[in-house]
Design an enzyme around this catalytic site. Structure first.
Site, PDB file in Angstrom:
ATOM      1  CG  HIS A  12      -0.348  -0.167   2.536  1.00  0.00           C
ATOM      2  ND1 HIS A  12      -0.933  -0.871   3.560  1.00  0.00           N
ATOM      3  CD2 HIS A  12       0.807   0.317   3.039  1.00  0.00           C
ATOM      4  CE1 HIS A  12      -0.155  -0.799   4.636  1.00  0.00           C
ATOM      5  NE2 HIS A  12       0.889  -0.084   4.335  1.00  0.00           N
ATOM      6  CG  HIS A  59       1.363   4.086   7.610  1.00  0.00           C
ATOM      7  ND1 HIS A  59       0.183   3.628   7.082  1.00  0.00           N
ATOM      8  CD2 HIS A  59       2.305   3.206   7.208  1.00  0.00           C
ATOM      9  CE1 HIS A  59       0.399   2.516   6.390  1.00  0.00           C
ATOM     10  NE2 HIS A  59       1.680   2.236   6.457  1.00  0.00           N
ATOM     11  CG  HIS A 195       8.871  -1.697   3.461  1.00  0.00           C
ATOM     12  ND1 HIS A 195       7.961  -2.650   3.834  1.00  0.00           N
ATOM     13  CD2 HIS A 195       8.312  -0.509   3.834  1.00  0.00           C
ATOM     14  CE1 HIS A 195       6.895  -2.071   4.389  1.00  0.00           C
ATOM     15  NE2 HIS A 195       7.092  -0.774   4.419  1.00  0.00           N
ATOM     16  CD  GLU A 242       3.484  -1.665   6.248  1.00  0.00           C
ATOM     17  OE1 GLU A 242       3.333  -0.487   6.529  1.00  0.00           O
ATOM     18  OE2 GLU A 242       3.732  -2.041   5.081  1.00  0.00           O
TER      19      GLU A 242
END
Lengths: 282, 120
Positions: A12, A59, A195, A242
């Protein structure tokens, strides 16, 4: 009774939102990523879900460190995206399904998952980008289902364990299936894959681990619960945690799924981008 | 304030686990960055960064890190990357610019490193 059709995963990344706004679909950098979506559009056009449960992680828009829910479920009639600090365009609201939200909250708490219920929840790119990827033009897409956001904490440790995430999904499945209305439901697991944005290890991506996760989440999600949270940070990167959202989604799909489609591409922005379509086995 | 059981120093190289201890240490800095979700607050910061940092009661070390625009220093002072990203946005820095700064590379070299990860 409500019926779960299947689950879809996607990264996303905020940059995807910009690429959609700029219609960069044929751009050589973006094409290998966007090519992963037409088979999912076809499946959605065929199956026509009424409700989408969008499992994402906030976030720093809907929640701050003053009060950080481990698991939060939206219970609003609609959800708005807001400025996240970099001036992204504000969209019209995404319609919710408050009645079904409260049913899920009731059932989840009865199943001993202690939920934060949210009658107002600003939704960030973690929620919005997947909606735009799966229902182009969202929220102005007539086929877009009513949405129920579920957010899990990956901002601040302690984050949930992978086992807890999978069990959350299993309880969510029972909660959905006990909803008396005849609605078809699709579950999104958004975020990831590997990531890391922060620290001297920024830019870390781990194809081997991502591919392991994409394989096991189909065939043996229980094996993934053996991964500790520390090991998840080490192997997937600090923000690769995530992947918990994928585990929550997977738990809601039942023991057996048919993997209809997958795509994996490095890099999109700083991330190994994974997309999967998993249909619940009959 | 010391909490022995919070003090699990991360042995993953180049990685700071943002846990309770860091969340307490960085609270003022992260709270300021969270305020940047609102455009008028971004403008207020740009107009007078020192006054804005004072309003949020940043520690001197946090102020220094912000003055230097140094992301590693901000993380050491308890900054969380999701909130720091909002500060980076004020300076029009992309996540690749931020990654490059933290790894001591040019943005172009950092982007190449990401592309290379796809070919590995």
């Amino acid at each position: 009774m409500a019926r779960i059709l299947g689950g879809i995963t996607t990264s996303h990344i905020p940059a995807v939102g910009n690429a959609i706004a700029n219609e960069s679909f044929e751009d050589p950098y973006w094409k290998p990523f966007f090519d992963g979506y037409p088979p999912i559009h076809d499946w959605l056009a065929e199956t026509k879900p009424d409700v989408v449960i969008n499992i994402y992680n906030d976030h720093g828009l809907g929640f701050f460190l003053d009060k950080m829910p481990t698991f939060a479920i939206g219970a609003a009639h609609e959800y708005r995206n807001e400025d996240e600090g970099w001036g992204i365009p504000r969209l019209d609201p995404f319609p919710g399904d408050a009645r079904m939200s409260w049913h899920l909250i009731e059932e989840m708490v009865a199943a001993e998952f202690d939920i934060t219920s949210c009658q107002e929840l600003a939704v960030d790119h973690g929620f919005v980008v997947p909606m735009q990827l799966f229902w182009p033009g969202a929220p102005h897409n007539a086929a877009m289902p009513r949405a129920i956001p579920i957010s899990a904490n990956t901002v601040q440790h302690p984050i949930p364990t992978l086992n807890r995430a999978l069990n959350f999904g299993k309880a969510l499945r029972r909660a959905i299936q006990s909803y008396p209305e005849d609605v078809k439901v699709v579950i999104l697991g958004t975020g990831g894959l590997s990531h890391q944005l922060d620290g001297a290890r920024a830019g870390f991506i781990n194809r081997e681990f991502d591919e392991y996760c994409m394989e096991k989440i189909v065939t043996d999600p229980e094996a993934l619960t053996k991964i500790s949270r520390y090991e998840l940070v080490e192997k997937a990167g600090a923000q690769g945690t995530e992947f918990l959202m994928w585990m929550m989604m997977r738990g809601a799909l039942g023991a057996k799924v048919n993997p209809l489609h997958r795509n994996y591409h490095i890099p999109i922005s700083n991330t190994g981008a994974g997309t999967m379509l998993l249909e619940c086995a009959a | 304030m010391e909490f022995a059981h919070f003090d699990h120093h991360s042995p993953i190289p180049g990685t700071t686990l943002f846990d309770g201890a860091m969340a307490m240490k960085g609270y003022a800095l992260n709270k300021m960055c969270y305020s940047f979700n609102a455009a008028e607050n971004r403008e207020a910061f740009k107009a007078d960064p020192e006054a804005y940092m004072e309003r949020y009661q940043l520690t001197e070390a946090q102020k220094e890190a912000v003055r230097h625009r140094n992301v590693l220093e901000m993380i050491a002072e308890g900054g969380n990357i999701y909130y720091l990203a909002k500060l980076a946005g004020i300076y029009h820095l992309s996540v690749q610019d931020v990654g490059a700064q933290q790894t001591g590379m040019t943005t172009e070299a950092f982007k190449q490193k990401l592309l290379d990860a796809g070919r590995a």
